[in-house]
Design an enzyme around this catalytic site. Sequence first.
Site, short mmCIF file in Angstrom:
data_model
loop_
_atom_site.label_atom_id
_atom_site.label_comp_id
_atom_site.label_asym_id
_atom_site.label_seq_id
_atom_site.Cartn_x
_atom_site.Cartn_y
_atom_site.Cartn_z
N GLY A 139 1.97 -6.52 1.15
CA GLY A 139 1.41 -7.76 0.12
C GLY A 139 1.76 -7.29 -1.11
NE ARG B 112 1.52 -8.64 5.36
CZ ARG B 112 0.78 -7.87 4.48
NH1 ARG B 112 1.21 -6.69 4.24
NH2 ARG B 112 -0.16 -8.38 3.74
CG ASP C 108 -0.57 1.95 5.60
OD1 ASP C 108 -0.57 0.79 5.34
OD2 ASP C 108 -1.51 2.47 6.17
CB THR D 178 -1.39 -1.72 -1.45
OG1 THR D 178 -2.45 -2.32 -1.05
CG2 THR D 178 -1.70 -0.31 -1.77
CG ASP E 256 -5.57 -3.25 0.62
OD1 ASP E 256 -6.13 -4.21 -0.10
OD2 ASP E 256 -4.75 -3.21 1.48
CG ASP F 219 -5.07 1.06 1.97
OD1 ASP F 219 -4.04 1.09 0.85
OD2 ASP F 219 -5.00 0.60 2.97
NE ARG G 124 -3.88 -3.81 5.00
CZ ARG G 124 -3.08 -4.84 5.43
NH1 ARG G 124 -3.16 -5.28 6.82
NH2 ARG G 124 -2.27 -5.56 4.78
O1 F6P Z 1 -2.91 -5.03 1.69
C1 F6P Z 1 -3.28 -6.00 0.82
C2 F6P Z 1 -4.08 -7.23 1.40
O2 F6P Z 1 -4.35 -8.03 0.57
C3 F6P Z 1 -5.44 -6.83 2.08
O3 F6P Z 1 -6.51 -6.53 1.13
C4 F6P Z 1 -5.43 -7.93 3.12
O4 F6P Z 1 -6.11 -7.50 4.35
C5 F6P Z 1 -4.17 -8.18 3.37
O5 F6P Z 1 -3.27 -8.00 2.41
C6 F6P Z 1 -4.02 -9.71 3.48
O6 F6P Z 1 -2.58 -9.94 4.06
P1 F6P Z 1 -1.96 -11.46 4.16
O7 F6P Z 1 -1.25 -11.72 2.71
O8 F6P Z 1 -0.75 -11.05 4.94
O9 F6P Z 1 -2.88 -12.24 4.85
#
Ligand code: F6P
Length: 321
Positions: free
Chosen positions: A11, A72, A103, A126, A128, A130, A172
């Site tokens: 992300g 990704r 991660d 990120t 998050d 985390d 997340r």
């Molecule tokens: O890891 C960053 C994040 O924004 C999380 O907070 C969320 O769960 C996820 O990515 C959303 O992913 P995507 O943009 O693929 O929907």
Amino acid sequence: MKRIAVLTSGGDAPGMNAAIRAVVRSAACQGIEVVGVRRGFTGTIEGDLRLLGPRDVANIIQRGGTILGTARSHRFRSPEGRAQAAENLRNFGVEGLVVIGGDGSFHGAHYLMEEQGIPVVGLPGTIDNDLYGTDYTIGYDTAVETALGAIDKLRDTAASHDRIFVVEVMGRKAGHIALDVAIAGGAEEVLIPEDNLPIERVIESIRQSIERGKTSSIVIVAEGVDGGAMRVRDLIEQGTGLEARATILGHIQRGGTPTSADRILASRLGDAAVSALASGTRGVMLGIVNNRIVETPLPETWERHKDVNRELYRCAKILAI
Ligand code: F6P
């Protein structure tokens, strides 16, 4: 070391551009060329690489997103994909790689190094927050500010209409963003995945707050909580008999101009990543702990759990009185 590559993966997070800029400029100062990889590991597999000089990263420190693009990559999850990526990097003369991501990205980076011998250094990018091995990740501070701005606005409506607002924030499986905005936004309740607070307790606390004279409430829910804001809103309505509204803040938390804290963090880590690679360090993530740059072996960043600040959690509960 004559040439290294940099990519952003997973992300996007505000501050990634500041990190790219720091890598490019710090490398230039050390006589090292930098190759920018487009769209994360996908770009390594497809050979989407180009040289970046100091002028190519001008005027990006203040921009959200990532000028390199991100993805990704499913193909990178296979040894064949990683072998292709390593071949492309070697053909381009790349001797080391800076991976800015979370991660999932670090898993990929770790296997690329183990299987193909490409030296890698990770930077925590990120929203998050985390990742074990750093107090803060690049993008987290901006995401908290963005979410907080939205919550302040929602409070205006909550107060005007005597309503309960249930607000879902990203993160997340982690509750870091939720906890910070709960404190900073003066929320009445906060639900995070790290603490399975029974919904009955939330309902009871809203009832008590009404008895104490409160006419509106803000309940923050981390997205990792079972059912998210929608389910919590339904249960609160059923349990209190009062009208509630749910708002999912979603991807607005990922964009926008990075805060000064994110720009400074990204700049420090980007510079340190180049020095680390040049001095033979590999297979680690660089993070900030107690304002000092520290190295953590990549597998530890996902194997070890970074807990939320329990003192903050206690504080959020007490101040909601
Ligand atoms: O890891 C960053 C994040 O924004 C999380 O907070 C969320 O769960 C996820 O990515 C959303 O992913 P995507 O943009 O693929 O929907």
